[in-house]
Scaffold this active site. Structure first.
Site, PDB file in Angstrom:
ATOM      1  N   GLY A   1      48.101  49.795  36.199  1.00 60.13           N
ATOM      2  CA  GLY A   1      46.670  50.025  36.011  1.00 60.13           C
ATOM      3  C   GLY A   1      45.692  49.601  37.089  1.00 60.13           C
TER       4      GLY A   1
ATOM      5  CE  LYS B   1      43.351  38.139  27.130  1.00 62.27           C
ATOM      6  NZ  LYS B   1      43.425  38.870  25.860  1.00 62.27           N
TER       7      LYS B   1
ATOM      8  NE  ARG C   1      47.251  59.496  33.402  1.00 60.04           N
ATOM      9  CZ  ARG C   1      46.700  58.694  32.511  1.00 60.04           C
ATOM     10  NH1 ARG C   1      45.916  59.183  31.571  1.00 60.04           N
ATOM     11  NH2 ARG C   1      46.930  57.404  32.542  1.00 60.04           N
TER      12      ARG C   1
ATOM     13  N   GLY D   1      51.592  51.180  31.713  1.00 61.80           N
ATOM     14  CA  GLY D   1      52.513  50.546  30.761  1.00 61.80           C
ATOM     15  C   GLY D   1      53.964  50.879  31.045  1.00 61.80           C
TER      16      GLY D   1
HETATM   17  P1  AMP Z   1      45.178  43.466  33.940  1.00 61.87           P
HETATM   18  O1  AMP Z   1      44.830  44.674  33.119  1.00 61.87           O
HETATM   19  O2  AMP Z   1      45.899  42.400  33.188  1.00 61.87           O
HETATM   20  O3  AMP Z   1      45.795  43.809  35.255  1.00 61.87           O
HETATM   21  O4  AMP Z   1      43.787  42.765  34.249  1.00 61.87           O
HETATM   22  C1  AMP Z   1      42.808  43.386  35.017  1.00 61.87           C
HETATM   23  C2  AMP Z   1      41.499  42.712  34.734  1.00 61.87           C
HETATM   24  O5  AMP Z   1      41.583  41.339  35.049  1.00 61.87           O
HETATM   25  C3  AMP Z   1      40.372  43.274  35.567  1.00 61.87           C
HETATM   26  O6  AMP Z   1      39.454  43.903  34.710  1.00 61.87           O
HETATM   27  C4  AMP Z   1      39.780  42.061  36.242  1.00 61.87           C
HETATM   28  O7  AMP Z   1      38.373  42.053  36.228  1.00 61.87           O
HETATM   29  C5  AMP Z   1      40.301  40.920  35.417  1.00 61.87           C
HETATM   30  N1  AMP Z   1      40.347  39.666  36.174  1.00 61.87           N
HETATM   31  C6  AMP Z   1      40.938  39.471  37.364  1.00 61.87           C
HETATM   32  N2  AMP Z   1      40.731  38.217  37.784  1.00 61.87           N
HETATM   33  C7  AMP Z   1      39.989  37.602  36.843  1.00 61.87           C
HETATM   34  C8  AMP Z   1      39.434  36.277  36.723  1.00 61.87           C
HETATM   35  N3  AMP Z   1      39.620  35.369  37.669  1.00 61.87           N
HETATM   36  N4  AMP Z   1      38.730  35.994  35.606  1.00 61.87           N
HETATM   37  C9  AMP Z   1      38.559  36.938  34.652  1.00 61.87           C
HETATM   38  N5  AMP Z   1      39.045  38.196  34.712  1.00 61.87           N
HETATM   39  C10 AMP Z   1      39.752  38.516  35.808  1.00 61.87           C
END
Ligand code: AMP
Length: 403
Positions: free
Chosen positions: A358, A202, A31, A381
């Site tokens: 991220g 999610k 950064r 974000g």
């Molecule tokens: P995000 O911050 O929403 O982009 O989510 C990233 C996180 O999602 C990472 O830490 C991954 O380990 C997790 N992730 C990706 N695929 C899966 C999965 N199939 N089951 C559980 N966690 C997951």
């Protein structure tokens, strides 16, 4: 940056929110490096630079006696490294505002750099306080916002402060400018086909993004944990995979919306499944809609990798947000790797690719592919909100459309 900085004092909001270890050494200076072109440009034109940034969450992590942990969250820890990177001395004001900050700013000469203490030591920062912002503004002739990572926050140093400068005396820094330019390349008149790849944990974190991308893109590729909520909406069984039961209906609606909009939506045909959320779990590959018992999908399978790569390779614009699996564990990182390689290949063939947000940024860096894609965003974000179609308060404040 269309301001002539000669003999001007520029108040520059940067994002120096870098990770520090127990000894207050900087463990990742990305950064700081990202802000250097703007700072160097102002100095080279004969201006003086007053830098301000937040560092961590000092108002949330108070000392046991309820006071601010001024040592832990001090920007003083950055002074030496910043000075080395710039090749000029950097003076430090132990106050963000107040008499010392004013005197030091007053004394500043062309070609000199002053760093103010952590903006979040002041309660008025997060509330966007007018008085705090006015006092910051009084330190300088012009305001430059180069803190893309906090441009989605209406804080005093990112947004309110800009109200105290007229249009000729405020602008974006190079970093913020290029983040906006690259996001706009995806959002407005992208070369088609436009493929959006969305992954991560999610659905609930990315509802607005998915809605927007279904409207905008020709293809939406969904992987990662969020895919299983969609698989359930299609009537599949997913065992112990990450599923948001209360979002299954919404996922069904998004599938319908894609159909109505003529957007092709791709889910992983197969998955690498495991009998525990562990790197040494037993694994096998199975159809994503046929997972049962204790098994859970932790990565996209080989068929899905090939399918996704095929869509990506035929795209002219690619946006990627979120990993395809639990890429932090090497055994579940192959799907994310395959998608990263496909994005790099398409880029080599002339496609424009933006990796924003991220964990996909972390994945691309981990795979050493950052220079094989067109642009890697520095703001999680903030990029997410831009891509959702929102106007960021820090951006509106510079453009003069913030009210
Ligand atoms: P995000 O911050 O929403 O982009 O989510 C990233 C996180 O999602 C990472 O830490 C991954 O380990 C997790 N992730 C990706 N695929 C899966 C999965 N199939 N089951 C559980 N966690 C997951």
């Amino acid at each position: 940056m269309n301001i002539n900085f000669k003999n001007k004092k520029a108040l520059v909001r940067v994002d120096f929110n870098v990770p520090l270890n127990d000894k207050y050494d900087i463990t990742d200076d990305t950064r700081i490096r990202a802000a250097l072109p703007t700072i160097k440009h102002i100095l080279a034109q004969g201006g003086a630079v007053i830098l301000m940034s937040h560092l961590g969450r000092p108002q949330k992590k108070l000392k046991p006696d309820g006071s601010l942990d001024r040592e832990r969250f001090s920007l003083q820890h950055l002074v030496q490294h910043l000075s080395n990177l710039l090749g000029v001395g950097v003076s430090f004001s132990p106050q963000t505002m107040g008499k010392i900050a004013m005197l030091m700013a007053d004394d500043l000469k062309s070609g000199e750099v002053l760093l103010l203490e952590n903006t979040r030591f002041e309660k008025g920062e997060k509330t966007g306080d007018q008085d705090f912002a006015r006092r910051l503004a009084s330190l300088a002739d012009v305001y430059v916002n180069d803190a893309f990572g906090t441009a989605h926050r209406a804080h005093a140093s990112t947004t309110t402060v800009a109200d105290f400068f007229d249009q000729d005396h405020k602008c974006f820094g190079f970093l913020l400018e290029s983040e906006l330019k690259n996001a706009n390349r995806v959002l407005h008149n992208p070369a088609r086909p436009l493929t959006a790849i969305v992954g991560g944990a999610k659905v609930s974190d990315k509802i607005l993004l998915l809605e927007k991308l279904i409207e905008l893109a020709d293809n939406v590729v969904i992987g990662g944990g969020m895919a299983y909520t969609f698989v359930r909406a299609q009537g599949g069984t997913t065992g112990k995979s990450l599923v948001e039961e209360d979002k299954i209906t919404l996922a069904g609606e998004l599938l319908e919306k894609a159909k109505a909009d003529g957007t092709k939506l791709f889910l992983p045909h197969d998955s690498v499944i495991a009998d525990a959320f562990k790197a040494d779990a037993n694994t096998k590959t199975l159809a994503s809609a046929n997972i049962s018992g204790e098994w859970m999908g932790l990565d996209i399978g080989e068929q899905a990798r090939a399918d996704f790569a095929d869509v990506i390779k035929h795209s002219k614009t690619i946006l990627w947000n979120g990993p395809m699996g639990v890429f932090e564990m090497p055994v579940f990182s192959e799907g994310t790797k395959a998608v990263a390689m496909a994005v790099a290949d398409a880029t080599a063939q002339g496609a424009f690719s933006l990796v924003g947000g991220g964990d996909s940024v972390a994945a691309v860096n981990q795979l050493n592919l950052a220079d094989k894609v067109s642009y890697v965003s520095t703001g999680g974000g903030a990029m997410l909100e831009l891509l959702e179609g929102k106007t960021l308060p820090g951006v509106a404040a510079i453009l003069g459309s913030g009210e």
